[in-house]
Design an enzyme around this catalytic site. Structure first.
Site, PDB file in Angstrom:
ATOM      1  N   ASP A 104       0.871  -1.163   0.000  1.00  0.00           N
ATOM      2  CA  ASP A 104       0.000   0.000   0.000  1.00  0.00           C
ATOM      3  C   ASP A 104       0.911   1.216   0.000  1.00  0.00           C
ATOM      4  O   ASP A 104       1.843   1.295   0.796  1.00  0.00           O
ATOM      5  CB  ASP A 104      -0.850  -0.021   1.284  1.00  0.00           C
ATOM      6  CG  ASP A 104      -2.222   0.579   1.080  1.00  0.00           C
ATOM      7  OD1 ASP A 104      -2.311   1.660   0.493  1.00  0.00           O
ATOM      8  OD2 ASP A 104      -3.204  -0.045   1.537  1.00  0.00           O
ATOM      9  N   GLU A 149      -6.413   3.641  -6.019  1.00  0.00           N
ATOM     10  CA  GLU A 149      -7.662   3.800  -5.273  1.00  0.00           C
ATOM     11  C   GLU A 149      -8.160   5.201  -5.614  1.00  0.00           C
ATOM     12  O   GLU A 149      -7.502   6.191  -5.297  1.00  0.00           O
ATOM     13  CB  GLU A 149      -7.444   3.664  -3.767  1.00  0.00           C
ATOM     14  CG  GLU A 149      -8.778   3.573  -3.029  1.00  0.00           C
ATOM     15  CD  GLU A 149      -8.858   4.396  -1.767  1.00  0.00           C
ATOM     16  OE1 GLU A 149      -9.797   4.178  -0.994  1.00  0.00           O
ATOM     17  OE2 GLU A 149      -8.013   5.275  -1.544  1.00  0.00           O
ATOM     18  N   HIS A 151     -10.990  -2.897   3.914  1.00  0.00           N
ATOM     19  CA  HIS A 151     -10.853  -2.422   5.294  1.00  0.00           C
ATOM     20  C   HIS A 151     -11.639  -1.142   5.562  1.00  0.00           C
ATOM     21  O   HIS A 151     -11.594  -0.626   6.673  1.00  0.00           O
ATOM     22  CB  HIS A 151      -9.367  -2.181   5.583  1.00  0.00           C
ATOM     23  CG  HIS A 151      -8.818  -1.072   4.737  1.00  0.00           C
ATOM     24  ND1 HIS A 151      -8.699  -1.166   3.362  1.00  0.00           N
ATOM     25  CD2 HIS A 151      -8.386   0.167   5.047  1.00  0.00           C
ATOM     26  CE1 HIS A 151      -8.227  -0.040   2.876  1.00  0.00           C
ATOM     27  NE2 HIS A 151      -8.027   0.789   3.879  1.00  0.00           N
ATOM     28  N   ASP A 152     -12.294  -0.600   4.550  1.00  0.00           N
ATOM     29  CA  ASP A 152     -13.036   0.660   4.702  1.00  0.00           C
ATOM     30  C   ASP A 152     -14.542   0.464   4.707  1.00  0.00           C
ATOM     31  O   ASP A 152     -15.281   1.453   4.714  1.00  0.00           O
ATOM     32  CB  ASP A 152     -12.705   1.618   3.542  1.00  0.00           C
ATOM     33  CG  ASP A 152     -11.315   2.218   3.657  1.00  0.00           C
ATOM     34  OD1 ASP A 152     -10.779   2.273   4.775  1.00  0.00           O
ATOM     35  OD2 ASP A 152     -10.778   2.636   2.611  1.00  0.00           O
ATOM     36  N   ASP A 189      -3.068   4.717  -2.513  1.00  0.00           N
ATOM     37  CA  ASP A 189      -4.128   5.313  -1.700  1.00  0.00           C
ATOM     38  C   ASP A 189      -4.589   6.661  -2.264  1.00  0.00           C
ATOM     39  O   ASP A 189      -3.750   7.518  -2.580  1.00  0.00           O
ATOM     40  CB  ASP A 189      -3.574   5.508  -0.274  1.00  0.00           C
ATOM     41  CG  ASP A 189      -4.645   5.831   0.737  1.00  0.00           C
ATOM     42  OD1 ASP A 189      -5.502   4.969   0.971  1.00  0.00           O
ATOM     43  OD2 ASP A 189      -4.621   6.938   1.308  1.00  0.00           O
TER      44      ASP A 189
HETATM   45  O1  ISL Z   1     -14.066   4.840   3.357  1.00  0.00           O
HETATM   46  C1  ISL Z   1     -14.379   5.482   2.402  1.00  0.00           C
HETATM   47  C2  ISL Z   1     -15.500   5.079   1.533  1.00  0.00           C
HETATM   48  O2  ISL Z   1     -15.917   3.815   1.759  1.00  0.00           O
HETATM   49  C3  ISL Z   1     -13.682   6.691   1.964  1.00  0.00           C
HETATM   50  O3  ISL Z   1     -14.154   7.868   2.428  1.00  0.00           O
HETATM   51  C4  ISL Z   1     -12.233   6.482   2.244  1.00  0.00           C
HETATM   52  O4  ISL Z   1     -11.773   7.252   3.266  1.00  0.00           O
HETATM   53  C5  ISL Z   1     -11.537   6.780   0.970  1.00  0.00           C
HETATM   54  O5  ISL Z   1     -11.940   5.762   0.102  1.00  0.00           O
HETATM   55  C6  ISL Z   1     -10.042   6.786   1.093  1.00  0.00           C
HETATM   56  O6  ISL Z   1      -9.563   5.638   1.686  1.00  0.00           O
HETATM   57  C7  ISL Z   1      -8.186   5.457   1.789  1.00  0.00           C
HETATM   58  O7  ISL Z   1      -7.523   6.591   2.308  1.00  0.00           O
HETATM   59  C8  ISL Z   1      -7.815   6.952   3.647  1.00  0.00           C
HETATM   60  C9  ISL Z   1      -7.736   5.772   4.599  1.00  0.00           C
HETATM   61  O8  ISL Z   1      -8.289   6.117   5.836  1.00  0.00           O
HETATM   62  C10 ISL Z   1      -8.458   4.567   4.055  1.00  0.00           C
HETATM   63  O9  ISL Z   1      -8.305   3.473   4.933  1.00  0.00           O
HETATM   64  C11 ISL Z   1      -7.886   4.288   2.702  1.00  0.00           C
HETATM   65  O10 ISL Z   1      -8.404   3.104   2.140  1.00  0.00           O
HETATM   66  C12 ISL Z   1      -6.828   8.007   4.025  1.00  0.00           C
HETATM   67  O11 ISL Z   1      -5.523   7.557   3.802  1.00  0.00           O
END
Ligand code: ISL
Ligand code: CA
Length: 628
Positions: free
Chosen positions: A178, A335, A406-407, A280
């Site tokens: 990542d 992403e 994980h989100d 990310d």
């Molecule tokens: O979770 C979300 C939608 O399901 C989003 O708002 C998310 O924060 C966005 O997709 C970005 O995610 C990534 O960057 C974030 C981190 O907290 C997340 O875990 C990561 O996947 C900031 O680095």
């Protein structure tokens, strides 16, 4: 070139225009036909502020026109049909903090992952994606990096990392790291230097602005983790931008030295032999302007300011720079929250030299819904999205196929909260994923149908997004509603420890787990290993099948009976080898559409034997089509 004289019809032919429009209509829950009809198509854009003054003002029209014209005249996205390794990969995402603890401190670690490689190999996955393992103060569990060349102490050492990589490669498996480079931790040395010395070499590494005074941020942008996207630093007498938490400071990609340092970090990991990178929020790196976000748009999308950085003006250029100078032929998954299919084509078409593929999130929540809404997910939406991803679109933009990460909360419970359907739905999803045209991503625990957790109250939650959102919601809708919504959408559902056994702490740790453990009596790896009908063994069989039949990866994708609600049927075909997939998307039995001649059932989620002629609730199966 789009102008004020252009019409909505022209807009529907413009790539970014289409994406924004479909995004807005999806958020607003407006059906496409409301826009896409002859009357609407003839309306000139300049009339919009008059027709819908509350939605579109002159300033928004200007911002949008600039966006629509941004990619004019650039290299068009062309199809490609290479067979790169990553297209047929089945990637397993690990959230290291919650996978396996090896030393009893309650936190998962790299040694823990190494100890579980036999398991992962026997599952059949061909690559691992690790959520961030770099040194971090963990304001956002590692998505706030303090040092890109050091391993987080809780997770182990660089020797452990090297050992993991060597062990994976010895098994013919690949590693995807990542990479979080839209922002760094405020504890990163660059930020400390930037704060201390505005005129020094790091002074311009972040996005600093004056603002009217120490109480008025430079613009109205909102942080994705609640509150304003700016924090005032008296040391510099300036505000710094953070699109996420107060400890995740946005890097200034306009500064070539920042880009050079990012190239060096990538080279460092490439030299170690890492095979790919998940980037990310990579579409946020270019901020077109720092102007105020449009309020109507902001309300619809949830955050003020997104139109200035979802599709930043220099995004394509920065991505090409990354590929030419650092990634070269490494696999890259962007992403890209908020981009739509047309933008994604531009980002991933091989001839344009930007990214290998992107995560598109269109299918994760229902139309007009977001993660914190209380609702039941309708699988017909997944069907609609998968049909879009897997057809001709995939010739240009090879999709990623996933339903968990994980989100997001676990998917089966969102579709149907009744426990008796959990395993069946988990298998249905596995069938749709592992027979799809795209790179498949499974999230840890998905292969055993892990569910969401009945957290008791806020004290059991840990995620910065949930904590901030709860506070903000309390102020607007009151504590009770706030808790209900946070519980529906909290990312912590996906972050509870992996359930290995029904023993102490589900076999995750000998110590005290960092977050509440789910109910291992419902599902755990050990029990599922032994059960031939388990979700785990279904996934294993599907992965093996996919690995043995390239038609299931690269073959054509043809939906059948596509107009029939609650039913998802399709055929995959390559060089005369044919597969047929059927799925009942509802909790009601329904007549089974006629099977293709010569179809024989190979894998299903209903080994009890289906009633002839009827599909049982959520029944799904894969058939091989032999000679009739
Ligand atoms: O979770 C979300 C939608 O399901 C989003 O708002 C998310 O924060 C966005 O997709 C970005 O995610 C990534 O960057 C974030 C981190 O907290 C997340 O875990 C990561 O996947 C900031 O680095
Ligand atoms: Ca540990």
């Amino acid at each position: 070139m789009m102008t004020r004289e252009s019409t909505i019809g022209d807009l529907l032919k413009n790539p970014i225009g289409m994406d924004i429009l479909s995004r807005l209509t999806q958020f607003a829950g407006v059906p496409a036909r409301v826009i896409d009809n002859p009357l609407m198509r003839s309306i000139k854009l300049k009339r919009l502020p008059k027709i819908a003054p509350r939605a579109v003002d002159e300033a928004l029209l200007d911002t949008l026109l600039a966006l629509f014209n941004q990619d004019e005249g650039t290299e068009p996205a062309r199809p490609s049909n290479g067979r790169e390794w990553w297209k047929s990969a089945v990637v397993y995402q690990i959230y290291p903090r919650s996978f396996q603890d090896s030393n009893g401190d309650g936190v998962g670690d790299l040694r823990g992952i190494i100890d579980r490689l036999d398991y992962l190999q026997s599952l059949g996955v061909t690559a691992l994606w690790l959520s961030p393992v770099y040194d971090s103060p963990n304001d956002d569990n590692g998505y706030d990096v303090r040092d890109y060349r050091k391993i987080m102490e809780e997770f182990g050492t660089m020797q452990d990392m090297d050992a993991l990589l060597a062990d994976l490669h010895a098994r013919g498996m690949r590693l995807i790291m990542d990479l979080v480079v839209n922002h760094t931790s405020d504890e990163h040395a660059w930020f400390r230097a930037s704060l201390a010395d505005p005129d020094g070499p790091y002074g311009d590494y972040y996005i600093w602005r004056k603002g009217a005074d120490s109480a008025t941020p430079p613009n109205n942008w909102a942080s994705h983790f609640s509150g304003p996207a700016w924090t005032y630093y008296p040391e510099r007498g300036e505000w710094a931008l953070h699109l996420f938490s107060k400890k995740q400071m946005d890097l200034n990609w306009e500064n070539p030295a920042v880009r050079g340092d990012v190239y060096d970090i990538i080279k460092f990991w490439r030299d170690k032999g890492v095979d790919g990178f998940r980037l990310d929020v990579i579409n946020f790196i270019s901020k077109t302007t720092l102007a105020d976000g449009n309020r109507t748009l902001g309300r619809l999308m949830g955050f003020f300011g997104v139109e200035h950085y979802f599709y930043g003006k220099r995004l394509h250029e920065f991505l090409r720079g990354l590929k030419e100078n650092a990634f070269h032929d490494a696999f890259t998954i962007g992403e890209t929250p908020g981009t739509g299919p047309e933008m994604n084509r531009l980002l991933t078409a091989q001839n344009r030299g930007e990214l290998s593929t992107v995560f598109c999130f269109d299918h994760l929540d229902g139309p007009g819904r977001m993660r914190f809404d209380l609702y039941r997910y309708d699988l017909n939406h997944l069907k609609k999205c998968f049909i879009e991803y897997e057809g001709a679109y995939a010739d240009v933009s090879w999709p990623t196929i996933f339903v968990e990460n994980h989100d997001n909360p676990r998917m089966p419970g969102k579709i149907d909260p009744r426990p008796e359907y959990r395993a069946r739905i988990a298998k249905l999803l596995a069938i749709l994923l592992l027979t799809a045209r795209g790179t498949v991503f499974l999230y840890q625990g998905q292969e055993i149908g892990m569910g969401n957790t009945a957290f008791a109250d806020m004290s059991e939650l840990s995620d910065v997004e949930s904590l901030n959102r709860y506070k903000a919601l309390c102020a607007s809708v009151g504590a009770e509603q706030a808790w209900r919504r946070v519980l529906a959408g909290t990312r912590d559902h996906a972050r509870t420890p992996m359930l290995w056994t029904d023993g102490k702490n589900a076999g995750f740790t000998e110590g005290e787990p960092w977050i509440r453990t789910g109910d291992a009596s419902e599902t755990n790896v050990a029990a599922q290993q032994a059960d031939p009908d388990s979700v785990l063994n279904c996934c294993r069989a599907l992965i093996r099948l996919r690995g043995a039949h390239s038609a299931l990866v690269f073959g054509s994708f043809t939906p059948l009976n596509a107009g029939r609600r609650d039913l998802f049927c399709y055929e995959r075909e390559e060089d005369g080898e044919r597969w047929y997939i059927e799925a009942n998307l509802s909790d009601r039995a329904q007549p089974r559409p006629a099977l293709p001649a010569g179809a024989s059932r190979v894998i299903s989620n209903d080994p009890g034997g289906a009633e002839p002629g009827m599909l049982r609730p959520y029944e799904a199966a894969v058939y091989h089509i032999g000679r009739a």
